[in-house]
Design an enzyme around this catalytic site. Structure first.
Site, PDB file in Angstrom:
ATOM      1  N   GLY A 287      38.888  -2.985  -6.996  1.00  0.00           N
ATOM      2  CA  GLY A 287      39.865  -2.298  -6.154  1.00  0.00           C
ATOM      3  C   GLY A 287      41.257  -2.832  -6.360  1.00  0.00           C
ATOM      4  O   GLY A 287      41.740  -2.970  -7.486  1.00  0.00           O
ATOM      5  N   GLY A 288      41.918  -3.161  -5.239  1.00  0.00           N
ATOM      6  CA  GLY A 288      43.302  -3.639  -5.297  1.00  0.00           C
ATOM      7  C   GLY A 288      43.459  -4.875  -6.159  1.00  0.00           C
ATOM      8  O   GLY A 288      44.538  -5.125  -6.700  1.00  0.00           O
TER       9      GLY A 288
ATOM     10  N   GLY B 227      56.319   8.452 -41.487  1.00  0.00           N
ATOM     11  CA  GLY B 227      56.992   8.023 -40.263  1.00  0.00           C
ATOM     12  C   GLY B 227      56.673   6.584 -39.937  1.00  0.00           C
ATOM     13  O   GLY B 227      57.484   5.872 -39.335  1.00  0.00           O
ATOM     14  N   ALA B 228      55.483   6.133 -40.339  1.00  0.00           N
ATOM     15  CA  ALA B 228      55.092   4.755 -40.036  1.00  0.00           C
ATOM     16  C   ALA B 228      56.006   3.753 -40.746  1.00  0.00           C
ATOM     17  O   ALA B 228      56.203   2.632 -40.266  1.00  0.00           O
ATOM     18  CB  ALA B 228      53.633   4.537 -40.417  1.00  0.00           C
TER      19      ALA B 228
HETATM   20  C1  HXC Z   1      35.471  -8.568   3.226  1.00  0.00           C
HETATM   21  C2  HXC Z   1      34.039  -9.290   1.616  1.00  0.00           C
HETATM   22  C3  HXC Z   1      34.532  -8.336   0.685  1.00  0.00           C
HETATM   23  C4  HXC Z   1      35.589  -7.483   1.126  1.00  0.00           C
HETATM   24  C5  HXC Z   1      33.043  -9.498  -0.299  1.00  0.00           C
HETATM   25  N1  HXC Z   1      33.124  -9.980   0.938  1.00  0.00           N
HETATM   26  N2  HXC Z   1      33.897  -8.484  -0.483  1.00  0.00           N
HETATM   27  N3  HXC Z   1      34.506  -9.402   2.850  1.00  0.00           N
HETATM   28  N4  HXC Z   1      36.029  -7.647   2.407  1.00  0.00           N
HETATM   29  N5  HXC Z   1      36.161  -6.592   0.318  1.00  0.00           N
HETATM   30  C6  HXC Z   1      32.375 -11.103   1.513  1.00  0.00           C
HETATM   31  C7  HXC Z   1      30.914 -10.839   1.685  1.00  0.00           C
HETATM   32  O1  HXC Z   1      30.666 -10.195   2.895  1.00  0.00           O
HETATM   33  C8  HXC Z   1      30.363 -12.263   1.685  1.00  0.00           C
HETATM   34  O2  HXC Z   1      30.638 -12.845   2.934  1.00  0.00           O
HETATM   35  C9  HXC Z   1      31.250 -12.961   0.684  1.00  0.00           C
HETATM   36  O3  HXC Z   1      32.443 -12.186   0.607  1.00  0.00           O
HETATM   37  C10 HXC Z   1      30.635 -13.037  -0.694  1.00  0.00           C
HETATM   38  O4  HXC Z   1      30.271 -11.730  -1.094  1.00  0.00           O
HETATM   39  P1  HXC Z   1      28.805 -11.395  -1.658  1.00  0.00           P
HETATM   40  O5  HXC Z   1      28.671  -9.922  -1.615  1.00  0.00           O
HETATM   41  O6  HXC Z   1      27.784 -12.205  -0.957  1.00  0.00           O
HETATM   42  O7  HXC Z   1      28.942 -11.925  -3.142  1.00  0.00           O
HETATM   43  P2  HXC Z   1      28.396 -11.265  -4.478  1.00  0.00           P
HETATM   44  O8  HXC Z   1      26.948 -10.897  -4.305  1.00  0.00           O
HETATM   45  O9  HXC Z   1      28.723 -12.226  -5.556  1.00  0.00           O
HETATM   46  O10 HXC Z   1      29.235  -9.941  -4.681  1.00  0.00           O
HETATM   47  C11 HXC Z   1      30.617 -10.019  -4.843  1.00  0.00           C
HETATM   48  C12 HXC Z   1      31.229  -8.610  -4.851  1.00  0.00           C
HETATM   49  C13 HXC Z   1      30.731  -7.809  -3.605  1.00  0.00           C
HETATM   50  C14 HXC Z   1      30.822  -7.891  -6.138  1.00  0.00           C
HETATM   51  C15 HXC Z   1      32.744  -8.760  -4.851  1.00  0.00           C
HETATM   52  O11 HXC Z   1      30.930  -8.611  -2.457  1.00  0.00           O
HETATM   53  C16 HXC Z   1      31.459  -6.531  -3.439  1.00  0.00           C
HETATM   54  O12 HXC Z   1      31.160  -5.532  -4.109  1.00  0.00           O
HETATM   55  N6  HXC Z   1      32.431  -6.535  -2.526  1.00  0.00           N
HETATM   56  C17 HXC Z   1      33.257  -5.315  -2.285  1.00  0.00           C
HETATM   57  C18 HXC Z   1      34.232  -5.148  -3.416  1.00  0.00           C
HETATM   58  C19 HXC Z   1      35.147  -3.967  -3.245  1.00  0.00           C
HETATM   59  O13 HXC Z   1      34.726  -2.816  -3.175  1.00  0.00           O
HETATM   60  N7  HXC Z   1      36.421  -4.294  -3.058  1.00  0.00           N
HETATM   61  C20 HXC Z   1      37.406  -3.258  -2.919  1.00  0.00           C
HETATM   62  C21 HXC Z   1      37.916  -3.290  -1.501  1.00  0.00           C
HETATM   63  S1  HXC Z   1      39.078  -1.975  -1.371  1.00  0.00           S
HETATM   64  P3  HXC Z   1      29.656 -13.932   3.594  1.00  0.00           P
HETATM   65  O14 HXC Z   1      30.261 -14.191   4.927  1.00  0.00           O
HETATM   66  O15 HXC Z   1      28.305 -13.311   3.660  1.00  0.00           O
HETATM   67  O16 HXC Z   1      29.704 -15.093   2.676  1.00  0.00           O
HETATM   68  C22 HXC Z   1      40.458  -2.489  -2.158  1.00  0.00           C
HETATM   69  C23 HXC Z   1      41.550  -1.454  -2.167  1.00  0.00           C
HETATM   70  C24 HXC Z   1      42.885  -2.116  -2.210  1.00  0.00           C
HETATM   71  O17 HXC Z   1      40.562  -3.527  -2.679  1.00  0.00           O
HETATM   72  C25 HXC Z   1      43.866  -1.150  -2.790  1.00  0.00           C
HETATM   73  C26 HXC Z   1      45.224  -1.762  -2.839  1.00  0.00           C
HETATM   74  C27 HXC Z   1      46.135  -0.883  -3.678  1.00  0.00           C
END
Ligand code: HXC
Length: 541
Positions: free
Chosen positions: A194-195, A429-430
């Protein structure tokens, strides 16, 4: 600007305890300070740190230890905590809000650096986290020092909602304001979704590590729901995909250690900011060193492909060449080396792939590199061996006119010193695009075997004599005669030299000496090249 310094630690860190980079707990006497510092340094705690290790990843502080010169890290904002309390955040302990920020030295160069700590709520970005990075970037711009970001983050912290989106945008804005002013380097050391991918995407160089780094805007699950495509992390956004296919990643490292070593190597070639030239290193190689290998290459079959890196290594000081985007668009080779101690940006058409022609990917890769070098006053040395632009419907429909123009634009726009050597073919051209005299390269050389013409002899003879070939008693013999006539008249460097488009036809073995001789004048002597604050940004092309 005010910074919230946590320590003024000057100790050498040769025997620094793991996980305490920049801090010496033994020296902290005050009970409360010691307790708070200890707690903050512990990050997400032993359990989550164990999980990080199980994934084959280093801890954020270990990364800083490996990247920075010992004893140079000054941390800012160790004790920062978020005010956010919704959706369970009130009960979570989030030391430093999941990111370590500060300044230090890399290979003796001052840098601003941040490392996201995945053990703290997945290294996710909330407002406090974002503002730590933003303030660090403000400091870097004010102090004119490079910024290095070590990313390991689940992206926007979902619980903080729009506030975390705003935090990201604060960083993006600063990335763009810093672009072309100070070098910006990103290392992706975990998931980056994502971001989290846009900020690295705005920086000058992206590093990824095999096995642990992933970058994508939307992950496999979202893609499955949206398009029905089945994919996984590695095949969607792993280091190899971005190193070879998308071109998003400039350096693929085998390990985190390898990644940090290469960042140090890269930084050594760069100036700290656009207002200065890169430091010259004491030369360790004879500037007049001849090369028999280049003589042999020039005498070889002009249709036989060869790896253009051979030329660069023969010419660079001690044969050292740090290649950028090695596996992406290998029909053009770009990277850094030194010439008599000065940093040089090398660009070379590579006949070993697509005959060295320019396609969409090669044009983008070359253009971005030339613009980076120009922004940071790095001389551009071009080795030309190009049969033209790569033909094809997919290239035309993909926008080769637009993307090919980027390389032309980049060369025309650049005011860094430019030396061009035509080592074999320079067609169509290159020829114009690849640092020709007409678009203001400073010094243009050609080897005696160079072929400079509108197109290759075979194609030209077939077009010019199509009717005569059809009428000839023996079309093949007739065609061969016309090819030979065209080759002897056009496929050589003599007309270009006569017109002054080539300054000198040189002996291939003396190429290093000739380029260094030209650069010596161009770097020292040209008052037009006064270093200004910023020439232009390094927009992702
Ligand atoms: C809050 C999050 C989080 C998130 C992970 N965590 N992503 N908390 N917001 N976006 C937390 C989990 O709940 C967990 O907390 C800890 O971080 C570790 O994550 P796990 O899932 O246990 O780890 P892992 O299995 O290694 O997976 C990692 C991951 C997965 C692949 C990053 O967590 C995931 O897919 N997260 C979402 C990623 C995503 O979609 N991000 C985009 C957000 S939107 P605990 O407390 O259990 O340890 C965005 C838009 C912005 O970014 C745009 C700006 C222009």
């Amino acid at each position: 600007m005010k910074f919230f310094l946590t320590t003024n630690d000057q100790r050498p860190t040769t025997n620094a305890p793991a996980g305490a980079v920049g801090h010496n707990l033994d020296k902290i006497k005050t009970g409360e300070l010691k307790e708070k510092t200890e707690r903050a340094l512990a990050g997400g705690g032993p359990q989550r740190q164990g999980m990080q290790k199980e994934k084959g990843k280093l801890l954020a502080r270990e990364r800083l230890d490996l990247l920075l010169d010992p004893g140079t890290f000054q941390e800012f904002g160790l004790l920062v905590k978020t005010d956010a309390a919704e959706f369970g955040l009130k009960d979570k302990d989030m030391p430093g809000d999941g990111v370590i920020t500060g300044v230090g030295k890399v290979a003796s160069k001052r840098v601003a650096v941040y490392a996201q700590d995945f053990t703290v709520v997945g290294g996710t970005l909330g407002l406090a986290h974002a503002m730590k990075i933003a303030r660090l970037m403000d400091l870097a711009v004010e102090s004119r020092i490079p910024v290095i970001g070590l990313a390991d983050s689940g992206g926007a912290r979902i619980q903080e909602g729009v506030v975390s989106l705003g935090g990201y945008a604060e960083i993006f804005y600063r990335n763009v304001m810093a672009s072309g002013l100070v070098p910006q380097i990103s290392a992706i050391l975990g998931p980056c979704a994502g971001g989290a991918v846009y900020s690295p995407g705005l920086t000058d160089f992206i590093f990824m590590v095999e096995g642990i780094s992933h970058m994508f805007i939307t992950g496999p699950e979202v893609i499955k729901k949206a398009t029905g495509e089945i994919t996984d992390f590695d095949s969607l956004g792993g280091a190899h995909i971005h190193g070879e296919r998308s071109g998003v990643c400039h350096f693929v490292a085998a390990s985190e250690e390898d990644c940090f070593r290469t960042i140090r190597e890269l930084l050594d070639y760069l100036p700290s900011h656009a207002g200065q030239a890169p430091d010259r290193r004491e030369p360790q190689d004879d500037p007049r060193r001849p090369s028999q290998k280049l003589e042999e290459l020039a005498a070889g079959d002009p249709r036989k492909p060869f790896d253009a890196r051979i030329i660069i290594r023969e010419i660079a000081d001690q044969g050292k060449f740090l290649e950028v985007a090695r596996s992406f668009a290998p029909n053009i080779i770009v990277g850094f080396g030194r010439l008599d101690g000065h940093t040089a940006g090398f660009v070379a058409n590579n006949s070993a792939h697509l005959a060295g022609s320019l396609d969409i990917s090669a044009s983008q890769k070359g253009a971005r590199f030339v613009r980076f070098c120009d922004a940071f006053n790095i001389p551009i040395v071009t080795f030309v061996d190009v049969p033209g632009y790569w033909p094809g419907v997919s290239e035309e429909h993909g926008g080769i006119i637009l993307h090919g123009s980027k390389l032309l634009f980049a060369y025309c726009e650049s005011s860094a010193p430019k030396v061009t050597v035509i080592v074999r073919k320079a067609y169509g051209g290159a020829y114009d695009v690849m640092g020709s005299k007409h678009i203001r390269a400073d010094v243009n050389f050609a080897w005696p075997n160079a072929e400079i013409a509108v197109m290759g002899p075979e194609g030209a003879a077939q077009i010019l004599y199509a009717k005569d070939i059809a009428k000839a008693a023996d079309p093949e013999v007739y065609l061969a005669g016309q090819i030979a006539a065209y080759r002897s008249h056009f496929a050589n460097p003599w007309i270009a030299a006569q017109k002054g488009y080539v300054d000198e036809v040189i002996e291939p073995q003396r190429t290093r000496e000739k380029i260094i001789g030209a650069l010596d004048y161009l770097i020292q002597g040209n008052p037009r090249r006064r270093y200004i604050e910023r020439k232009h940004t390094n927009v992702p092309l």
